[in-house]
Each structure stands twice: as C-alpha cells, then as structure tokens.
Motif scaffolding. Structure first.
Motif, PDB file in Angstrom:
ATOM      1  N   GLU A   5       0.815  -1.201   0.000  1.00 42.43           N
ATOM      2  CA  GLU A   5       0.000   0.000   0.000  1.00 42.43           C
ATOM      3  C   GLU A   5       0.849   1.251   0.000  1.00 42.43           C
ATOM      4  OE1 GLU A   5      -2.199  -0.847   3.497  1.00 42.43           O
ATOM      5  OE2 GLU A   5      -3.924  -1.591   2.410  1.00 42.43           O
ATOM      6  N   ALA A   6       2.081   1.137   0.496  1.00 46.16           N
ATOM      7  CA  ALA A   6       2.965   2.292   0.519  1.00 46.16           C
ATOM      8  C   ALA A   6       3.616   2.531  -0.830  1.00 46.16           C
ATOM      9  CB  ALA A   6       4.055   2.097   1.575  1.00 46.16           C
ATOM     10  N   LEU A  58       3.064   9.634   3.185  1.00 45.68           N
ATOM     11  CA  LEU A  58       4.064   8.570   3.311  1.00 45.68           C
ATOM     12  C   LEU A  58       4.113   7.707   2.058  1.00 45.68           C
ATOM     13  CD1 LEU A  58       3.633   7.524   7.044  1.00 45.68           C
ATOM     14  CD2 LEU A  58       5.482   8.855   6.015  1.00 45.68           C
ATOM     15  N   ALA A  59       2.978   7.520   1.395  1.00 46.46           N
ATOM     16  CA  ALA A  59       2.999   6.802   0.119  1.00 46.46           C
ATOM     17  C   ALA A  59       3.888   7.529  -0.881  1.00 46.46           C
ATOM     18  CB  ALA A  59       1.587   6.655  -0.427  1.00 46.46           C
ATOM     19  N   GLU A  60       3.818   8.856  -0.899  1.00 45.93           N
ATOM     20  CA  GLU A  60       4.678   9.627  -1.792  1.00 45.93           C
ATOM     21  C   GLU A  60       6.151   9.453  -1.426  1.00 45.93           C
ATOM     22  OE1 GLU A  60       3.465  13.667  -1.575  1.00 45.93           O
ATOM     23  OE2 GLU A  60       1.553  13.337  -2.615  1.00 45.93           O
ATOM     24  N   ARG A  61       6.450   9.518  -0.112  1.00 50.78           N
ATOM     25  CA  ARG A  61       7.842   9.403   0.325  1.00 50.78           C
ATOM     26  C   ARG A  61       8.410   8.018   0.011  1.00 50.78           C
ATOM     27  NH1 ARG A  61       6.058  13.886   1.056  1.00 50.78           N
ATOM     28  NH2 ARG A  61       6.924  15.458   2.481  1.00 50.78           N
ATOM     29  N   ALA A  77      12.396   2.781   4.362  1.00 51.32           N
ATOM     30  CA  ALA A  77      11.270   3.693   4.118  1.00 51.32           C
ATOM     31  C   ALA A  77       9.930   3.038   4.438  1.00 51.32           C
ATOM     32  CB  ALA A  77      11.301   4.185   2.672  1.00 51.32           C
ATOM     33  N   GLU A  78       9.742   1.806   3.993  1.00 57.04           N
ATOM     34  CA  GLU A  78       8.464   1.131   4.258  1.00 57.04           C
ATOM     35  C   GLU A  78       8.303   0.830   5.745  1.00 57.04           C
ATOM     36  OE1 GLU A  78       7.825  -2.243   1.760  1.00 57.04           O
ATOM     37  OE2 GLU A  78       8.080  -1.094  -0.095  1.00 57.04           O
ATOM     38  N   ARG A  79       9.389   0.489   6.417  1.00 59.35           N
ATOM     39  CA  ARG A  79       9.290   0.232   7.853  1.00 59.35           C
ATOM     40  C   ARG A  79       8.935   1.515   8.614  1.00 59.35           C
ATOM     41  NH1 ARG A  79      13.149  -4.061   7.026  1.00 59.35           N
ATOM     42  NH2 ARG A  79      12.574  -5.909   8.271  1.00 59.35           N
ATOM     43  N   VAL A  80       9.543   2.623   8.250  1.00 62.00           N
ATOM     44  CA  VAL A  80       9.210   3.893   8.901  1.00 62.00           C
ATOM     45  C   VAL A  80       7.739   4.224   8.666  1.00 62.00           C
ATOM     46  CG1 VAL A  80       9.602   6.394   8.829  1.00 62.00           C
ATOM     47  CG2 VAL A  80      11.545   4.828   8.870  1.00 62.00           C
TER      48      VAL A  80
END
Length: 433
Positions: A5-6, A58-61, A77-80
């Motif tokens: 989803e991210a 967060l999806a953008e990041r 990034a996904e964990r954050v």
C-alpha cells in the motif's frame, strides 16, 4: 498499512517523485463528504483525519525512496511508514487540533495546516521511539520486534551475530533520521503552502525549540545512567525535556500559534501541557515497573535493566539513603543497568519502590500535576467545546480518570494560589522527596 500500500501507484495520481499541488493535497486529506470549512467534520475523528494525511504523504515518500533504491525503500522507508501508521493514539496530533479549536479556530486553511503539523509530530515520535529503542537495546515495541531488531533478524544469516546486531542498530539510527527528515519536510511544506508569514514564523520557532529540547532530554537520560545516584531534580528535568515538552506542551503551542492566540492564553495552555506531560512520563515510569507487559507491549522492567535514571528510582534512592536503609539501597544499586535481571530480581526492586514510599510519592506527584494542569486550563480564555476536549485529553495522557465538572462552584484547583514557574517548582519539590 501493508508495504504494497505504501508503494502501489494509484490511478490518476502523479508519478513517483512528483508532488500534489497544495490545493489538491488539501482536498485529498478531507474526510469523504466533509465540508472543508466545517471543523466539526474533523472533531469526531481527529486521529483518522491525521491518518489519512499520513497515508498519502508517506505513500509519496516511499515511492520516492523506491526510485532511489528498492532495498532502501523496502528495508527502511516502508518500515518507517508502517511504524508511523500502525502505532499510537495520535495524542500529539489531537493536542494540536484541540488547542486550535479551543483558541477559536479554525478556517479551512488552518484546519488543513493543523492536520499536516499533526502528521509531522507523528513522524518525529517515530524518530524518538526508534532511536530510544536502539539506545536502550530494546527488542520489543508495541508487542512486536523493535525496528532495529526486525532489520537485524531479516539479515540474520548474512553475517555473524555481532555484525548483524550492529547492522540492525545502524539501520535503526538511519530509520529514525529518515523519519525526522520527513517530519521537517512536512513542516516546511505546511509553512510555505498553507500559512501566512507571521504564523509560519511562530510555527518554525516552536518546531526548532522542540527538536533541540528532545535531544537535550535524551542526552540527560543517557548521561544519567553514568551517575551512581541521579537526584530527583535531575530525573525530573530529563523527564520534562525528553517527554513533557514534545509530547504535550509543544503540540499545544503549535495549535495556539495556528489560531493566533494571545500570549496569556498560550502561556496557560503551555503550563497545562507541561503538567500533563510530566505526569505522563511519571505514569510511564510506573507502568514500566508495575504494568502488565501484555498491555504495555514491552517487557516489564526495561528501564531498570537499561539503568535509566527515572524519577521513580531517584526518589527511592534518596529515601533509602535518607532512612539509612542499606538493604534497599543495595537492591537498587545491584539491579540498575543489569540486562540479565531476573523476574525475582525485578520483584525485589518493586518491593523496594513500594517499601521506601517512592511509588506512593510518584502517584501523589501525578495527582498534583493533574490538578495544576486543570487550574492552568481553567485560567485560559478558551472556547468551551475545545476546552472540554483538551481537559479530557490531558487527563487521559496523565493516566487520570475522567472527573465530571461540578454544575456550579469554582473550577477544580482554582484555590491553589498564584501560579509559580512550573519546571522550577516541580524540580524543587522533587528534590525534597
């Protein structure tokens, strides 16, 4: 949020690395069917509104991180993003929102700014917790492996255990740094896209102060582990800087700044927030030793094993020394900082904390702080619905039961006398315990 989803790219959205326009961003963050000019659409679910902002940003990041390197995106990034989206009660975000509402706001632009500042606070909380777990050597957080332990486990077969553990710690530090960078980006974008120059200046000043206070508090916490017996005053100062300011007082100040509140109102709000924030940290110290790990999400006695100079332990040490109780002093001295502390050893520590009266003293201090916080809130000129929501939130954070207000008569705590400088009064009283 699942990792996919991210990173999935929804139809109709800009490609990775291209940001929404501010107008489109604001529209995307609103609850379905909500009137952008009606703050009551957010009142019912502030945490959900902030969560929607976080989900999109967060999806953008993460998409941008994937463009840099898929492994970096997957591992850090996904964990954050997951850590930020999955945990916590969004109390800091709610403090921003309800301070804004209590101070007479908001219009649509300031409501939007409050949600984005709340999202930034959730990210800086991620930074603080991830770094804290590395420094404490904690392997559990919220009932799951801490972020650095999870990364180390992922690469457990790639190198000998010491190297893998060190890699996990290094990756955890970088993950916390990434969360902080994203938080700063959100504040900058909010100030540029959503706020006038004067409000932007006030928000930036509060944010800058808060970041430095967090580091100072964490440093005092770490340095205190070297001292043979940190004083209650030192422990209280560390608790204030490390937790109270960024958890409650600064979020309230951000909401007041968005509402353009006057200096007197802001001062009373901040004083109430500092009381509740310190009470929150003292309650957390008690929960670490006496709480049920199934509810706290982390092993009991973590602060004792890490040798943290908490106010609870500092009061117990001071009381044991003052009473000449060598047995209690010895138990504390041999237990603090022992990573292999057994359940039997922890039970001995709990007995000392109760027997010296330290637990009761901390409970009493929490009650006093809640009363003072209520008094400061009552002294501020606030809109009733926002004020009531803030009172309930402050009591919840401090671990105090909700208390119905009397139908008439003076507000709780109104007869306690003139306010005193809060940190100085709390520290001096703590030193006398």
């Amino acid at each position: 949020m699942r990792p996919s989803e991210a990173t999935d790219h929804p139809a109709g959205e800009p490609p990775p690395g291209v940001h929404h326009s501010p107008a489109r961003a604001r529209a995307a963050d609103r609850p379905p069917g909500a009137d952008p000019g009606d703050p009551r659409a957010i009142d019912a679910d502030v945490a959900g509104a902030v969560g929607r902002v976080l989900d999109r940003l967060l999806a953008e990041r993460v998409a941008t991180a994937r463009g840099l390197d898929p492994g970096f995106a997957r591992d850090l990034a996904e964990r954050v993003a997951r850590f930020t989206l999955d945990g916590g009660r969004r109390s800091r975000s709610r403090f921003v929102w309800w301070a804004l509402r209590a101070c007479g706001g908001p219009d649509a632009a300031r409501a939007d700014a409050a949600l984005h500042l709340g999202a930034a606070l959730e990210l800086i909380q991620t930074c603080a917790l991830v770094h804290d777990d590395v420094m404490d050597g904690s392997r559990l957080r919220r009932g799951r492996p801490s972020l650095h332990a999870d990364i180390a486990a992922q690469y457990g077969g790639a190198a000998p255990d010491p190297r893998t553990a060190r890699f996990g710690e290094s990756a955890g530090i970088l993950a916390g740094d990434l969360a902080l960078a994203w938080a700063d980006d959100m504040v900058t974008d909010t100030c540029v896209d959503r706020l006038d120059a004067d409000t932007s200046r006030r928000v930036r000043e509060i944010w800058r102060a808060m970041r430095t206070e967090m580091v100072a508090g964490q440093y005092l916490d770490v340095r205190g582990r070297l001292a043979p017996a940190p004083s209650p005053a030192h422990a209280m100062r560390a608790a204030c800087l490390k937790s109270a300011l960024y958890s409650v007082e600064r979020p309230l100040a951000l909401g007041a700044a968005l509402a353009r509140a006057d200096a007197a109102t802001t001062r009373e709000l901040c004083a109430a927030g500092r009381c509740a924030g310190i009470a929150f940290q003292l309650r957390d110290d008690l929960q670490d030793v006496f709480g049920d790990p199934r509810r706290t999400g982390k092993p009991g006695g973590g602060d004792i094993r890490a040798g943290k100079p908490t106010y609870l332990v500092a009061v117990a040490e001071a009381r044991a020394e003052g009473a000449g109780d060598r047995t209690a002093a010895t138990v504390l001295r041999r237990s603090l900082g022992r990573a292999d502390l057994s359940e039997r050893d922890q039970a001995e520590v709990r007995d000392v904390l109760v027997g010296t009266g330290a637990r009761a003293a901390v409970e009493a201090r929490i009650d006093t702080l809640v009363l003072r916080g209520t008094r400061h809130l009552d002294s501020a000129s606030l809109a009733p619905e926002g004020r009531d929501a803030l009172l309930a939130l402050l009591r919840t954070v401090a671990g105090a039961p909700p208390v119905p207000r009397p139908a008439d008569g003076p507000p709780p705590g109104s007869g306690d006398g003139a306010p005193v400088p809060l940190l100085l009064s709390v520290v001096s009283e703590g030193a006398a315990q």
